[in-house]
Each structure stands twice: as structure tokens, then as C-alpha cells.
Scaffold this active site. Structure first.
Site, short mmCIF file in Angstrom:
data_model
loop_
_atom_site.label_atom_id
_atom_site.label_comp_id
_atom_site.label_asym_id
_atom_site.label_seq_id
_atom_site.Cartn_x
_atom_site.Cartn_y
_atom_site.Cartn_z
N ALA A 81 0.83 -1.20 0.00
CA ALA A 81 0.00 0.00 0.00
C ALA A 81 0.87 1.25 0.00
O ALA A 81 2.04 1.21 0.39
CB ALA A 81 -0.90 0.02 1.24
N TYR A 150 -6.11 8.54 2.23
CA TYR A 150 -5.65 7.19 2.58
C TYR A 150 -6.77 6.39 3.23
O TYR A 150 -7.02 5.23 2.87
CB TYR A 150 -4.44 7.31 3.52
N LYS A 154 -8.52 3.03 1.67
CA LYS A 154 -8.54 1.78 2.43
C LYS A 154 -9.98 1.30 2.66
O LYS A 154 -10.27 0.11 2.62
CB LYS A 154 -7.83 1.98 3.78
N1 NAD Z 1 1.99 0.18 10.42
C1 NAD Z 1 0.78 0.49 10.85
O1 NAD Z 1 0.63 0.99 11.98
C2 NAD Z 1 -0.44 0.22 9.99
C3 NAD Z 1 -1.69 0.58 10.51
C4 NAD Z 1 -2.82 0.34 9.71
C5 NAD Z 1 -2.70 -0.27 8.48
N2 NAD Z 1 -1.45 -0.60 8.01
C6 NAD Z 1 -1.37 -1.23 6.69
O2 NAD Z 1 -0.56 -2.39 6.79
C7 NAD Z 1 0.12 -2.60 5.55
C8 NAD Z 1 1.62 -2.76 5.81
O3 NAD Z 1 2.10 -1.57 6.41
P1 NAD Z 1 3.60 -1.42 6.95
O4 NAD Z 1 3.53 -0.59 8.18
O5 NAD Z 1 4.26 -2.74 6.98
O6 NAD Z 1 4.21 -0.48 5.82
P2 NAD Z 1 5.49 -0.72 4.85
O7 NAD Z 1 5.62 0.55 4.08
O8 NAD Z 1 6.65 -1.19 5.64
O9 NAD Z 1 4.97 -1.89 3.91
C9 NAD Z 1 4.32 -1.68 2.69
C10 NAD Z 1 5.03 -2.53 1.65
O10 NAD Z 1 4.33 -2.40 0.40
C11 NAD Z 1 5.29 -2.21 -0.63
N3 NAD Z 1 4.64 -1.46 -1.69
C12 NAD Z 1 4.22 -0.17 -1.65
N4 NAD Z 1 3.69 0.17 -2.84
C13 NAD Z 1 3.76 -0.92 -3.65
C14 NAD Z 1 3.39 -1.19 -4.99
N5 NAD Z 1 2.83 -0.24 -5.76
N6 NAD Z 1 3.61 -2.42 -5.49
C15 NAD Z 1 4.19 -3.39 -4.72
N7 NAD Z 1 4.58 -3.19 -3.45
C16 NAD Z 1 4.35 -1.97 -2.92
C17 NAD Z 1 6.42 -1.45 0.02
O11 NAD Z 1 7.65 -1.56 -0.68
C18 NAD Z 1 6.47 -2.09 1.41
O12 NAD Z 1 7.32 -3.22 1.41
C19 NAD Z 1 -0.24 -1.41 4.67
O13 NAD Z 1 -1.28 -1.81 3.83
C20 NAD Z 1 -0.71 -0.36 5.64
O14 NAD Z 1 -1.63 0.54 5.05
C21 NAD Z 1 -0.33 -0.37 8.73
#
Ligand code: NAD
Length: 307
Positions: A81, A150, A154
Site C-alpha cells: 500500500a 488514505y 482503504k
Molecule cells: N503500520 C501500521 O501501523 C499500519 C496501521 C494500519 C494499516 N497498516 C497497513 O498495513 C500494511 C503494511 O504496512 P507497513 O507498516 O508494513 O508499511 P510498509 O511501508 O513497511 O509496507 C508496505 C510494503 O508495500 C510495498 N509497496 C508499496 N507500494 C507498492 C506497490 N505499488 N507495489 C508493490 N509493493 C508496494 C512497500 O515496498 C512495502 O514493502 C499497509 O497496507 C498499511 O496501510 C499499517
């Protein structure tokens, strides 16, 4: 199980990959490495290379549909994402490109591959908008009223999941995550505590990454057709978190304070009861154990010269 993890080189995704490999599953990772890194998968690639295939690929491309169709995963964990709220405000078109059109490509792949289920990383911190304090901790039955692009993308992704379930019998589980923290987290991410925006009295629901990964694994077989909050049900202020971590790190350094950022919620906290009933899930990591693990990880990285 044959699993495919989009965003599998990211903070949460790579922790999920480690868990799936440890359980003996075969895993395909799809990640464009835009915010993720292969270094997050270094252990997995050395210890379980025969079970893991990494595809550097953008989920916005048609190639991802072909890839998923070819690899035929039984479960698709969709975590890739654009995950930065502020970037979504500055560039909502890019946000929608990744989070809506990218999600649709992933769903098309899962449909054509006849995957059993998609488990989606939704955002509990943005789904319910700015809550009335009397509504805390927030339940899934509250109206979904996101206030950032965002949050909207989502939420719309959940709407697509519902439609694909109806139209194509593609099962899903959507996990509305609280503020996830743990090792491998980008230090510039949302949970960064060295610069505090506002007076630090704003609260969040901090949930440890291993607990979140446990919920993903459970949602591969349970909780079909539902949004489930994945949080602790407890509010912690940013000042409390800073003080706890500073104490463990034996530092009396003061944080820098900056003005509160536009659109930032004052209070947030998710009720995890539904995840308890539907997934048999509960958070088990206490905040001080989780922050100790983060500090240990940072310490080891500094010792390795990783900065
Ligand atoms: N970290 C939090 O607190 C949190 C809270 C709510 C939701 N989320 C959701 O959890 C998921 C993971 O979040 P995270 O914290 O690990 O973030 P992160 O940025 O570490 O992980 C996202 C991954 O997606 C990859 N990515 C981004 N765009 C891409 C694309 N176009 N094609 C292929 N890969 C792509 C990135 O390289 C990365 O490895 C996300 O969907 C995020 O919205 C996270």
C-alpha cells in the site's frame, strides 16, 4: 498452504513472511521495494530459500494479475500500500493509484487464480474518522467515515472486497489495524516518537507486530466476510510511550515538540472483541515487552553499523 504476500518486504509483511515460513508454508512475495527492503527478508532468504520466492513487482501493473494467476496461491495476504496519510493528502491520485487500482489488480489475480481468500490490511486508525470520545474503544459497527484520502482508499478497498465476495465468491477478511509497532519499523513512520507533534497527550492504540501477524495467520481460515479490529483496546498517550522507551533506553533526552499535524486524531483506540470471537485472537504482548524488543533491535542494528 501456498500463500502470496503483497508488501512482503515491508515492516508487517516481512514479519508475516517469517511466521508463514516457520509454519512450513510456501510463500510468494510481491513487492516493488518502494518503502520495503530486501534486508527485511534476509533471514527468510537464507534459512528458508526453497519455500520463498520474491518478485520485485508493482501491484499497479498488469503483470501482477498474470503472476498471481500463474502462482495460484490459496491465500493472498494483501499488505502492499501507499501507507502514508500525509502523502495521501498531498498526492491523493498517487494514493488511489496504489491503494485502489493496485488492490483491484490483486483481486483480479486472486479471482483468476481461484484463491480461497484475501486477507487485507485495513486501517482502524482512519476508518472511523475522528471519534466522539464516548465511542471509544471503537467497534466495527460504527459508521465508516474516513477523513483522509488514505482512509478513503482503504475503506473503498473493503467495499471492493465485499463486492468480489458477492460477485465471485472470493472470500475475504479485513483487519482494521491499530498503530502497529515493532522491530523493522521505518523510524520515520507514524509511530516515530523522537519528534512529538502536538503536546504529546494525543492517544493511540499501540499493538505489537507479532500479535498483528498472529491475527493475519488466523484470518487465513477464520472470520470470513468481516472487518475485525486488531488493537489492544487501551489508549496510550505519545508522552507515555516516549517516557516508557526513554526509561528502558536509560536516556533523559527530551523529545522535540512540533505543532500538531493537520488531520491528526486526538484519540484513537479499537475494541478487539470481534477478533476475539471470530478469530480467537487477543493481543498478548505488553507495551513494555514490545518496546524492549524494539530497543533491542535498534541496538543490534546500530552495533552492526546499520544506523
Ligand atoms: N503500520 C501500521 O501501523 C499500519 C496501521 C494500519 C494499516 N497498516 C497497513 O498495513 C500494511 C503494511 O504496512 P507497513 O507498516 O508494513 O508499511 P510498509 O511501508 O513497511 O509496507 C508496505 C510494503 O508495500 C510495498 N509497496 C508499496 N507500494 C507498492 C506497490 N505499488 N507495489 C508493490 N509493493 C508496494 C512497500 O515496498 C512495502 O514493502 C499497509 O497496507 C498499511 O496501510 C499499517
Amino acid at each position: 498452504m501456498r500463500a502470496l504476500v503483497t508488501g512482503g518486504a515491508g515492516f508487517i509483511g516481512s514479519t508475516l513472511v517469517d511466521r508463514l515460513l516457520a509454519e512450513g508454508h510456501t510463500v510468494d512475495v510481491v513487492d516493488d521495494l518502494s518503502t520495503g527492503s530486501l534486508s527485511n527478508l534476509a533471514d527468510a532468504r537464507s534459512s528458508a530459500a526453497h519455500q520463498l520466492t520474491v518478485h520485485q513487482m508493482d501491484i499497479r501493473t498488469a503483470d501482477v494479475v498474470d503472476l498471481i494467476t500463474r502462482r495460484r496461491p490459496e491465500v493472498v495476504f494483501h499488505l502492499a500500500a501507499q501507507a502514508d496519510v500525509r502523502r495521501s493528502v498531498a498526492d491523493p491520485v498517487f494514493d488511489a493509484d496504489v491503494n485502489l487500482l493496485g488492490t483491484l489488480r490483486v483481486l483480479e489475480g486472486a479471482r483468476l487464480a481461484r484463491s480461497g481468500r484475501v486477507v487485507f490490511a485495513a486501517s482502524g486508525g482512519t476508518l472511523y474518522g475522528e471519534p466522539d470520545p464516548s465511542e471509544l474503544p471503537l467497534k466495527e459497527s460504527l459508521p465508516h467515515r474516513p477523513l483522509s484520502p488514505y482512509g478513503v482508499s482503504k475503506k473503498a478497498a473493503i467495499d471492493y472486497l465485499v463486492a468480489y465476495r458477492e460477485l465471485h465468491s472470493l472470500e475475504f477478511a479485513a483487519l482494521a489495524l491499530a498503530n502497529v509497532y515493532g522491530p523493522r519499523q521505518d523510524p520515520h513512520g507514524e509511530a516515530g516518537v523522537v519528534t512529538i507533534f502536538g503536546d504529546g497527550e494525543q492517544t493511540r492504540d499501540f499493538v505489537y507486530v507479532d500479535d498483528v501477524v498472529d491475527a493475519f495467520v488466523r484470518a487465513a481460515t477464520k472470520g470470513g466476510g468481516l472487518v475485525c479490529n486488531i488493537g489492544t483496546g487501551h489508549e496510550t498517550s505519545v508522552n507515555q510511550l516516549y517516557r516508557a522507551m526513554a526509561g528502558q533506553a536509560h536516556t533523559d533526552a527530551e523529545p522535540a515538540f512540533e505543532p500538531l499535524r493537520q488531520g491528526e486524531l486526538l484519540r484513537s483506540c479499537l475494541d478487539p472483541s470481534r477478533a476475539g470471537i471470530q478469530l480467537g485472537w487477543a493481543p498478548w504482548t505488553e507495551l513494555d515487552a514490545g518496546t524492549a524488543a524494539v530497543l533491542d533491535f535498534v541496538g543490534r542494528r546500530l552495533a552492526d553499523g546499520g544506523g
